[in-house]
Enzyme design. Structure first.
Site, PDB file in Angstrom:
ATOM      1  N   TYR A 177       0.821  -1.225   0.000  1.00 20.83           N
ATOM      2  CA  TYR A 177       0.000   0.000   0.000  1.00 20.83           C
ATOM      3  C   TYR A 177       0.851   1.270   0.000  1.00 20.83           C
ATOM      4  O   TYR A 177       0.424   2.298   0.531  1.00 20.83           O
ATOM      5  CB  TYR A 177      -0.922   0.056   1.237  1.00 20.83           C
ATOM      6  CG  TYR A 177      -1.695  -1.198   1.531  1.00 20.83           C
ATOM      7  CD1 TYR A 177      -2.607  -1.697   0.612  1.00 20.83           C
ATOM      8  CD2 TYR A 177      -1.520  -1.887   2.730  1.00 20.83           C
ATOM      9  CE1 TYR A 177      -3.326  -2.847   0.879  1.00 20.83           C
ATOM     10  CE2 TYR A 177      -2.233  -3.037   3.004  1.00 20.83           C
ATOM     11  CZ  TYR A 177      -3.130  -3.513   2.073  1.00 20.83           C
ATOM     12  OH  TYR A 177      -3.845  -4.647   2.345  1.00 20.83           O
TER      13      TYR A 177
ATOM     14  N   TYR B   3     -14.704  -4.457   3.396  1.00 20.89           N
ATOM     15  CA  TYR B   3     -13.322  -4.798   3.036  1.00 20.89           C
ATOM     16  C   TYR B   3     -13.061  -6.224   3.520  1.00 20.89           C
ATOM     17  O   TYR B   3     -13.219  -6.524   4.699  1.00 20.89           O
ATOM     18  CB  TYR B   3     -12.298  -3.834   3.667  1.00 20.89           C
ATOM     19  CG  TYR B   3     -10.893  -4.268   3.339  1.00 20.89           C
ATOM     20  CD1 TYR B   3     -10.342  -4.007   2.082  1.00 20.89           C
ATOM     21  CD2 TYR B   3     -10.135  -5.002   4.249  1.00 20.89           C
ATOM     22  CE1 TYR B   3      -9.067  -4.452   1.748  1.00 20.89           C
ATOM     23  CE2 TYR B   3      -8.852  -5.440   3.920  1.00 20.89           C
ATOM     24  CZ  TYR B   3      -8.330  -5.159   2.675  1.00 20.89           C
ATOM     25  OH  TYR B   3      -7.074  -5.608   2.339  1.00 20.89           O
TER      26      TYR B   3
ATOM     27  N   ASP C  97     -17.186 -12.452   8.313  1.00 21.44           N
ATOM     28  CA  ASP C  97     -15.742 -12.225   8.250  1.00 21.44           C
ATOM     29  C   ASP C  97     -15.327 -11.572   9.565  1.00 21.44           C
ATOM     30  O   ASP C  97     -15.466 -10.370   9.749  1.00 21.44           O
ATOM     31  CB  ASP C  97     -15.435 -11.324   7.041  1.00 21.44           C
ATOM     32  CG  ASP C  97     -13.966 -10.928   6.966  1.00 21.44           C
ATOM     33  OD1 ASP C  97     -13.211 -11.273   7.892  1.00 21.44           O
ATOM     34  OD2 ASP C  97     -13.587 -10.266   5.983  1.00 21.44           O
TER      35      ASP C  97
ATOM     36  N   LYS D 170      -5.716 -12.587  11.845  1.00 24.87           N
ATOM     37  CA  LYS D 170      -5.195 -11.480  12.670  1.00 24.87           C
ATOM     38  C   LYS D 170      -4.877 -11.897  14.115  1.00 24.87           C
ATOM     39  O   LYS D 170      -3.845 -12.481  14.358  1.00 24.87           O
ATOM     40  CB  LYS D 170      -6.150 -10.295  12.612  1.00 24.87           C
ATOM     41  CG  LYS D 170      -6.141  -9.612  11.219  1.00 24.87           C
ATOM     42  CD  LYS D 170      -6.712  -8.233  11.257  1.00 24.87           C
ATOM     43  CE  LYS D 170      -6.781  -7.601   9.870  1.00 24.87           C
ATOM     44  NZ  LYS D 170      -5.543  -6.998   9.428  1.00 24.87           N
TER      45      LYS D 170
HETATM   46  C1  LIG Z   1     -12.408  -7.877   7.848  1.00 27.66           C
HETATM   47  C2  LIG Z   1     -11.147  -8.249   7.134  1.00 27.66           C
HETATM   48  N1  LIG Z   1     -11.129  -9.327   6.345  1.00 27.66           N
HETATM   49  C3  LIG Z   1     -10.021  -9.720   5.704  1.00 27.66           C
HETATM   50  C4  LIG Z   1      -8.846  -9.010   5.823  1.00 27.66           C
HETATM   51  C5  LIG Z   1      -7.619  -9.464   5.079  1.00 27.66           C
HETATM   52  O1  LIG Z   1      -6.679  -9.968   5.989  1.00 27.66           O
HETATM   53  P1  LIG Z   1      -5.133 -10.112   5.560  1.00 27.66           P
HETATM   54  O2  LIG Z   1      -4.591  -8.728   5.532  1.00 27.66           O
HETATM   55  O3  LIG Z   1      -4.542 -10.948   6.648  1.00 27.66           O
HETATM   56  O4  LIG Z   1      -5.116 -10.782   4.242  1.00 27.66           O
HETATM   57  C6  LIG Z   1      -8.812  -7.878   6.624  1.00 27.66           C
HETATM   58  C7  LIG Z   1      -7.588  -7.091   6.750  1.00 27.66           C
HETATM   59  O5  LIG Z   1      -7.564  -5.991   7.237  1.00 27.66           O
HETATM   60  C8  LIG Z   1      -9.995  -7.478   7.305  1.00 27.66           C
HETATM   61  O6  LIG Z   1     -10.038  -6.394   8.072  1.00 27.66           O
END
Ligand SMILES: Cc1ncc(COP(=O)(O)O)c(C=O)c1O
Length: 449
Positions: free
Chosen positions: A26, A154, A260, A289
């Protein structure tokens, strides 16, 4: 390496060596400031090579929860490394993977009894989308191929995850590669898409999903949401009624619901999992995470027995053809287990709940600053939406503010005009106060021009 080259390398600053060979995510490498050379971490603090200490106000991209270099997590990781660092996960199993699956299924929202491992948030989502898609194919309902996602969503940076994410600077260059999805309102109460007030509305923003499912459920495989907190799309905090409404509609129209919880899992919203706020269980749930407390890349896509059963067949081609080299990495599983133990030993969820109360008090004091449009929070996340600039991720106010906070030893990474504070849960009350003092001074100066 010849000795002159070695000594020259030592003389160069780490950031110069970084510039010579690295490419950061980014990051516009032409204009970005030098990266901060971090050497070690302890608790909420990161220490630079020059001995400066910075408060990790983003939990290192939302992953760290128990603090950096926690002695018990270090110990668990080292112990596992002495036994088994990695092994392929097809045709083979190991104790940390099994034990973690047992632990997770005992704490996840009811019904999520199958654990599929991968290695980051995007792959957890990618696996969830493929699972949902193939679930219907395997059951002979071949028309059910479409996905519903929310505005401001996202879900990650791989192609499937980008497709279900809201169109933004993150996805724009790749638009021709992405598949189409149905996009419906999310409950962004501060900028209500219907111009209503939360105090008097009936969660009318659910109408979009309701109408869509009513008329087109026969072609829809799943609805994907970030429960209670849409993160990278603007740190949008939901009323829990929206979440229960999504579950209800998915039930009514027999559509799979994917939650998610890559960001929200493991206490970030004050509950172990955000779905608990509404007392619902999705059909598929994504985690990553904080799963390993910020130590190792590991992810989980958890599914109900009903989803899993659709893949059982004498026909080998009906299996889920998805996997990664580092699936179920034993180091990651071992440290995730140690992290879950810490939740009990250190009463982690209670700490997040206390933190939430302190955040609310401090946020309320910022509300009337001229540059502040809205303040909101949930669990260990405090959000300040700024009225300045043009808004959006590329709003220059973001890097400008990050620079001001850095001068004050507070490491934050505003997303354009969305400033948020999301530290590891081990932050003390006085450290929280200190961080908010910095935020209020910087924003106060902004208001003065
Ligand atoms: C809700 C959500 N899903 C998926 C992801 C993607 O995770 P990664 O960065 O480990 O690929 C993120 C990353 O910020 C997220 O906030």
């Amino acid at each position: 390496m010849p000795s002159e080259l070695l000594s020259m390398k030592r003389k160069l600053q780490l950031s110069d060596r970084d510039r010579n060979f690295l490419w950061h995510p980014y990051t516009q490498m032409k204009t970005a400031p030098d990266p901060i050379p971090v050497e070690r971490g302890e608790g909420v603090w990161l220490y630079t090579k020059e001995g400066r200490r910075l408060l990790d106000g983003t939990s290192s991209w939302w992953v760290n929860i128990h603090g950096h270099a926690h002695p018990k997590l270090n110990k668990a990781l080292a112990a596992q490394a002495r036994k088994l660092e990695h092994v392929m996960f097809a045709g083979v199993t190991h104790e940390p993977a099994v034990e973690l699956a047992e632990r997770l299924t005992s704490i996840l929202p009811p019904g999520l009894n199958r654990i599929f491992y991968s290695d980051n948030g995007s792959t957890a989502v990618e696996a969830a989308l493929k699972m949902a898609f193939q679930y219907w194919q395997n059951r002979g309902k071949r028309k059910r191929r479409e996905f519903v996602a929310l505005k401001h969503a996202y879900h990650g940076d791989t192609v499937g995850a980008m497709s279900v994410s809201e169109s933004s600077v993150f996805t724009q260059a790749f638009r021709p590669l992405l598949f189409d999805v149905h996009r419906v309102y999310s409950p962004y109460c501060f900028q209500c898409p219907l111009g209503l007030e939360r105090s008097s509305c009936g969660i009318d923003c659910l109408q979009g999903l309701r109408r869509l499912l009513e008329t087109q459920h026969d072609s829809i495989a799943a609805v994907i949401v970030e429960p209670m907190l849409q993160g990278a799309g603007g740190m949008i905090v939901w009323p829990k009624e929206f979440l229960s409404g999504v579950r209800e509609l998915c039930d009514r129209y027999d559509v799979l619901m994917i939650a998610d919880e890559v960001l929200t899992g493991f206490g970030r919203t004050g509950r172990m999992f955000a779905c608990e706020h509404a007392g619902i269980s999705p059909d598929i749930l994504c985690l990553s995470k904080a799963l390993t407390a910020g130590y190792m890349p590991l992810a989980v896509t958890a599914a109900t027995e009903q989803v899993y059963a659709a893949f059982l067949s004498d026909d080998r081609s009906k299996a889920l053809f998805h996997g990664h080299s580092y699936t179920a990495n034993p180091l990651g599983c071992a440290v995730a287990l140690a992290s879950l133990k810490l939740f009990e030993e250190e009463q982690t969820l209670k700490r997040v709940q206390r933190m939430e109360a302190q955040f609310q008090t401090r946020l309320n004091r910022l509300r009337d600053l001229p540059c502040v449009a809205d303040v909101r929070g949930i669990g260990g996340v405090a959000v300040i939406e700024l009225a300045t600039g043009k808004g959006g991720y590329l709003d220059n106010i973001g890097p400008a503010l990050a620079g001001e906070f850095l001068k004050r030893d507070l490491l934050l990474r505003p997303m354009g005009n969305i400033l948020y504070f999301m530290p590891p849960y081990v932050i003390t009350d006085s450290e929280v106060d200190w961080a908010f003092d910095q935020i209020s001074e910087v924003l106060g100066n902004l208001g003065n021009g």
